[in-house]
Enzyme design. Structure first.
Site, mmCIF file in Angstrom:
data_model
loop_
_atom_site.group_PDB
_atom_site.id
_atom_site.type_symbol
_atom_site.label_atom_id
_atom_site.label_comp_id
_atom_site.label_asym_id
_atom_site.label_seq_id
_atom_site.Cartn_x
_atom_site.Cartn_y
_atom_site.Cartn_z
ATOM 1 N N LYS A 3 2.117 3.717 8.420
ATOM 2 C CA LYS A 3 1.062 2.947 8.460
ATOM 3 C C LYS A 3 -0.329 3.108 9.363
ATOM 4 C CE LYS A 3 0.585 -2.283 8.643
ATOM 5 N NZ LYS A 3 1.297 -3.603 9.268
ATOM 6 N N SER A 15 1.216 -6.998 5.811
ATOM 7 C CA SER A 15 0.073 -6.223 5.815
ATOM 8 C C SER A 15 0.465 -4.685 5.675
ATOM 9 C CB SER A 15 -0.817 -6.188 7.154
ATOM 10 O OG SER A 15 0.122 -5.680 8.236
ATOM 11 N N SER A 45 5.145 -8.852 7.936
ATOM 12 C CA SER A 45 4.203 -7.652 7.383
ATOM 13 C C SER A 45 4.969 -6.645 7.015
ATOM 14 C CB SER A 45 3.219 -7.379 8.179
ATOM 15 O OG SER A 45 1.926 -8.337 8.269
#
Length: 477
Positions: free
Chosen positions: A96, A173, A197
């Site tokens: 990420k 996210s 997330s």
């Protein structure tokens, strides 16, 4: 497997896959050690898929193809020399884009940070590299990791791979990681979970996501959102893959992970224990009203499966509603997010997502007294939850209220974390596993366990997964 353009890529399709439509992390580890596959072929296959599919899906912020192939060649040489770092050696994964890697750009999903060079590599990324993992690239995220739908106006919203006609949100996210793993662009990936997330993109994209107890994994080298709640975690396509990646992220030695994986001992022993005799809490009637009919049908079918495996199901009244707990969690996130990102969002000239700016500015006006009261309330709520669930081994909920909506219809004022944020607020751990399809789109079963009891969540998830069989892959394209 379609979309492969390099001759070496064909090798990956030649290995029988008994775990479903993909060759899993564990399956790849076995194939490497048997000599049936080499990391160079596997990494090349994933890079070819990224080249073919990611222009539409938009999962990656950056792809490091040359570095990935160099590392794959090094992994080939290690295997040829008889050097074995453990089951993560040669595994292509996604990271990420809030995780620092020295010398690489980490944007945090923000146009305002698109040239930010990472000063050092964080502990978590270092552990994955040391274990022999091969980073394919950085995956897209909601700006500053603050949002559950997965949207990003300036850097791009990844496309949910389950709908080739309509651009649906992937969940956030950790949006790009969820899409990359679901679409077979990476074997597994790193996400972070502050209010859902990891679990939201896992549920919307039909994969497995593990939210760890806060403080279990290091967060240095990860751009913070709300330090009290921020928790890194793995996204993968099976429970055993998620557990294997978690153990690597946890810093456990590769030889010990390999030994326990082979012998089904240590953390892996829980995966075979079943659910007979476990007492599992389920939603009461009021909380059930928050689910769309299709999601509720999948949830009820999952409960029926677990009851058929010998679990005892008990409706639970938690006292405070999940909506109230979710709201409190959102305010705590906003307060700490404003502290961490006030230099960005206090400057109206910077190119920032207006939806995110609105959320971020909510934290600006929270006083020190209000912030301290939230922290006190959090401990009070946690004690009340642990008392209400005394005698239960876990709580079962849907992960999301409905399937992934079209991007064009997303309401930023209605975040999707109704069943997710309370887990963060109360300091619990949770696992989401795919529970079925409704309207042709996936939804998830969330297994919420007590603090530091990840083994129980994984045990229940593995039992459900085994009974349900392999979850299908998204449509090819």
């Amino acid at each position: 497997m379609t979309g492969l353009t390099h001759p070496a890529s064909e090798a990956i399709a030649l290995i029988p896959d008994t775990d479903g439509p993909y060759l899993s992390l564990v399956g790849l580890a076995d194939a490497y050690r048997s000599g049936d596959l080499r990391p160079t072929a596997v990494v090349r296959a994933h890079l070819d898929r990224i080249a073919a599919r990611d222009p539409m899906l938009g999962a990656f912020q950056a792809v490091y193809a040359e570095d990935a192939m160099r590392l794959a060649e090094a992994a080939d040489a290690l295997f040829a020399a008889g050097t074995d770092l453990g089951p993560f050696q040669g595994i292509p994964f996604a990271l990420k884009d809030i995780c620092d890697v020295a010398g690489r750009i980490t944007t945090g999903g923000s146009k305002a940070m698109e040239t930010r060079i990472s000063p050092a590599t964080g502990t978590l990324a270092t552990r994955l590299f040391t274990a022999g993992g091969i980073m394919l690239g950085k995956t897209k995220t909601v700006e500053c990791a603050f949002g559950g739908w997965g949207t990003n106006r300036h850097m791009g919203t990844p496309r949910n791979p389950w709908d080739r006609e309509t651009h649906r949100v992937p969940g956030g996210s950790s949006s790009g990681t969820g899409v990359a793993v679901a679409a077979d662009l990476a074997v597994c990936g790193v996400g972070t979970d502050t209010g859902g997330s990891v679990r939201l993109p896992a549920a919307f994209c039909g994969i497995v996501g593990l939210k760890l107890t806060e403080g279990r994994l290091p967060t240095d080298g990860i751009l913070p959102l709300a330090a009290t709640l921020d928790t890194p975690g793995p996204l993968a396509r099976s429970v055993i893959d998620a557990l294997t990646m978690f153990l690597v992220m946890d810093g456990q030695p590769g030889h010990a992970i390999a030994r326990d994986l082979a012998n089904r001992t240590g953390a892996f022993a829980a995966l075979d224990q079943g659910v007979r005799g476990l007492r599992l809490g389920v939603l009461d009637e009021e909380e059930r009203t928050h689910c769309a009919p299709g999601v509720l049908a999948c949830y009820d079918a999952a409960l029926e499966d677990l009851a058929g495996l010998g679990a005892e199901l008990r409706p639970v009244a938690l006292g405070r509603s999940l909506a109230d707990l979710t709201g409190d969690c959102g305010r705590l996130i906003a307060a700490e997010a404003w502290f961490n990102h006030r230099a960005l969002f206090g400057d109206p000239a910077l190119p920032l997502d207006p939806d995110l700016r609105t959320r971020m500015l909510q934290g600006r006006d929270i006083s020190a007294a209000d912030y301290q009261q939230m922290r006190v309330d959090r401990h009070t709520d946690r004690a009340a939850y642990l008392e209400a669930t005394r005698g239960l081994d876990a709580l079962l909920t849907p992960t999301v209220r409905d399937v992934a909506p079209p991007l064009a219809s997303v309401d930023q004022d209605e975040p999707p974390g109704h069943f997710a944020r309370f887990v963060n607020w109360l300091g619990l751990c949770a696992l989401t596993v795919p529970s079925g399809l409704t309207q042709g789109l996936p939804t998830g079963l969330q297994i919420v366990a007590r603090p530091d009891d990840e083994g129980m969540a994984l045990r229940i998830g593995a039992s459900f997964e085994r009974a349900h069989g392999p979850f299908p892959a998204p449509p090819p394209g």
